[in-house]
Design an enzyme around this catalytic site. Sequence first.
Site, mmCIF file in Angstrom:
data_model
loop_
_atom_site.group_PDB
_atom_site.id
_atom_site.type_symbol
_atom_site.label_atom_id
_atom_site.label_comp_id
_atom_site.label_asym_id
_atom_site.label_seq_id
_atom_site.Cartn_x
_atom_site.Cartn_y
_atom_site.Cartn_z
ATOM 1 N N THR A 240 -40.181 -2.303 39.245
ATOM 2 C CA THR A 240 -40.875 -3.595 39.280
ATOM 3 C C THR A 240 -42.391 -3.473 39.119
ATOM 4 O O THR A 240 -42.995 -2.478 39.533
ATOM 5 C CB THR A 240 -40.576 -4.307 40.619
ATOM 6 O OG1 THR A 240 -41.471 -5.413 40.785
ATOM 7 C CG2 THR A 240 -40.771 -3.382 41.818
ATOM 8 N N GLU B 145 -44.367 -4.935 40.913
ATOM 9 C CA GLU B 145 -44.940 -4.908 42.265
ATOM 10 C C GLU B 145 -45.431 -3.506 42.646
ATOM 11 O O GLU B 145 -46.295 -3.357 43.508
ATOM 12 C CB GLU B 145 -43.899 -5.384 43.288
ATOM 13 C CG GLU B 145 -43.714 -6.884 43.322
ATOM 14 C CD GLU B 145 -44.886 -7.622 43.961
ATOM 15 O OE1 GLU B 145 -45.258 -7.271 45.089
ATOM 16 O OE2 GLU B 145 -45.428 -8.532 43.321
ATOM 17 N N TYR C 280 -41.339 -3.850 50.166
ATOM 18 C CA TYR C 280 -40.482 -3.942 48.971
ATOM 19 C C TYR C 280 -41.019 -3.033 47.864
ATOM 20 O O TYR C 280 -40.282 -2.241 47.276
ATOM 21 C CB TYR C 280 -40.437 -5.396 48.475
ATOM 22 C CG TYR C 280 -39.833 -5.552 47.091
ATOM 23 C CD1 TYR C 280 -38.463 -5.495 46.892
ATOM 24 C CD2 TYR C 280 -40.652 -5.750 45.959
ATOM 25 C CE1 TYR C 280 -37.913 -5.632 45.619
ATOM 26 C CE2 TYR C 280 -40.105 -5.891 44.688
ATOM 27 C CZ TYR C 280 -38.738 -5.829 44.518
ATOM 28 O OH TYR C 280 -38.193 -5.947 43.259
ATOM 29 N N LYS D 42 -39.302 0.301 46.183
ATOM 30 C CA LYS D 42 -39.013 0.401 44.743
ATOM 31 C C LYS D 42 -39.691 1.624 44.139
ATOM 32 O O LYS D 42 -39.146 2.272 43.240
ATOM 33 C CB LYS D 42 -39.479 -0.865 44.013
ATOM 34 C CG LYS D 42 -38.526 -2.039 44.135
ATOM 35 C CD LYS D 42 -37.247 -1.842 43.326
ATOM 36 C CE LYS D 42 -36.361 -3.072 43.349
ATOM 37 N NZ LYS D 42 -35.038 -2.857 42.735
#
Length: 351
Positions: A125, A127, A152, A156
């Site tokens: 991601t 992010e 999160y 990841k």
Amino acid sequence: MKSALITGITGQDGAYLAKLLTGKGYSVYGTYRRLSTPNLWRLQDQGVFGKVHLIPADLGDFGSLGEALEVSEPDEIYHLAAQSFVEASFETPVATGDATGLATTRILEAIRQHCPDARFYFAATSEMFGDAGSTLGRPLKETDPFHPMSPYASAKLYGYWLTKTYREAYNFFAVNGILFNHESPLRGLEFVTRKITNEVAKISLRISKKLRLGNLEASRDWGYAPEYVEAMWRMLQSRKPGDYIVATGKSHTVGEFVEKAFEVVGLDWRKHVSVDKRFFRPLDVPTLTGNPSKAKKALGWAPKVVFDDLVSLMVKTEVDRWRRWKKGERFPWDAPNYPSESRILTRTLRM
Ligand code: NAP
Ligand code: F7E
């Protein structure tokens, strides 16, 4: 006939990918987990409920992941299952670390034991970059530094490195798709684009009055989910495994999304939107824009649906859904879609 296993087939991307792969003639298997209310409406929406094989598995349960590989004998594995909501990762950081991060090791180990030649896609991601985009002041490339800003994103990043590690250590065909935000009418209602478009539709039909949001300044590179699952598939068809950014190259603020969404139904957003502290995160990535040049060049992938089209198609779909609801039609997600109505594969059935 090729076989594909999709973990997280009940999610937004899982449903679109299942549609894409069944259309290409794949035998499609997907993992689902038992919930108190079955969550199979997206598969039904895409017309693939009943066409895909569902296998019960949980990211915390190593045996069930191995079982899923044994049952499906996949040529390709799309590992999409995760706790994917950034805000929730601040509330349940350990559970997110396990499902979104550590579970990647579980699935990779299970692959090493059952089907090391299968091609593996990891749902990485944007992010992971955190505020790298604000620091660099340009769209992000695959080689830019990571600076995760949530449990999160950290989880990841763990999965991303593990995927690279298995590629290098065991010669796996394993790829990381570094996907920027991608949205659709199948998005979960807690994500900002679906929350906005759903409420705008309700407000326009006088079912609701107010839309409460958090940080309107945050800006994201929003694309259209069905196009992004096509990029996932292309990554697994390429000659050599690699890591790819998938993005539109343009970003907009949450405020701009709101303004555009109200414009679609002819209303002034200022009369209906309020800022609510409850929707602010302890830490929020200020801006994310991706540079999809590598995917364009190596995969021949390019986005077609851009910001205005995306907002418009999401608002129009919600208006249509709520109009139908007003006439007494039930939402697909209210329907009792039990897995037993589909092609469910369980340990007991195989014995
Ligand atoms: P999503 O709609 O939230 O779907 C997540 C899927 O994971 C669902 O099928 C969910 O099952 C499953 N899952 C969650 N916890 C699980 C567990 N413990 N055991 C088994 N399954 C579990 O996410 P999405 O938007 O489709 O995204 C797909 C993947 O791409 C995710 O890994 C996400 O983090 C990543 N990603 C998404 C975006 C984006 O903008 N959409 C961008 C970059 C990366 P239930 O239906 O039962 O909850
Ligand atoms: O937030 C701001 C919020 O929850 C977007 C996931 O798919 O994409 C997604 O993560 C922005 C943030 O998505 C509200 O603070 C303002 O800045 O829709 P979101 P996300 O956090 O960008 C990435 C790429 C993933 O990988 C993730 O899995 O919108 N915002 N007000 C709000 N956000 C929410 N949810 N709700 C609000 O009321």
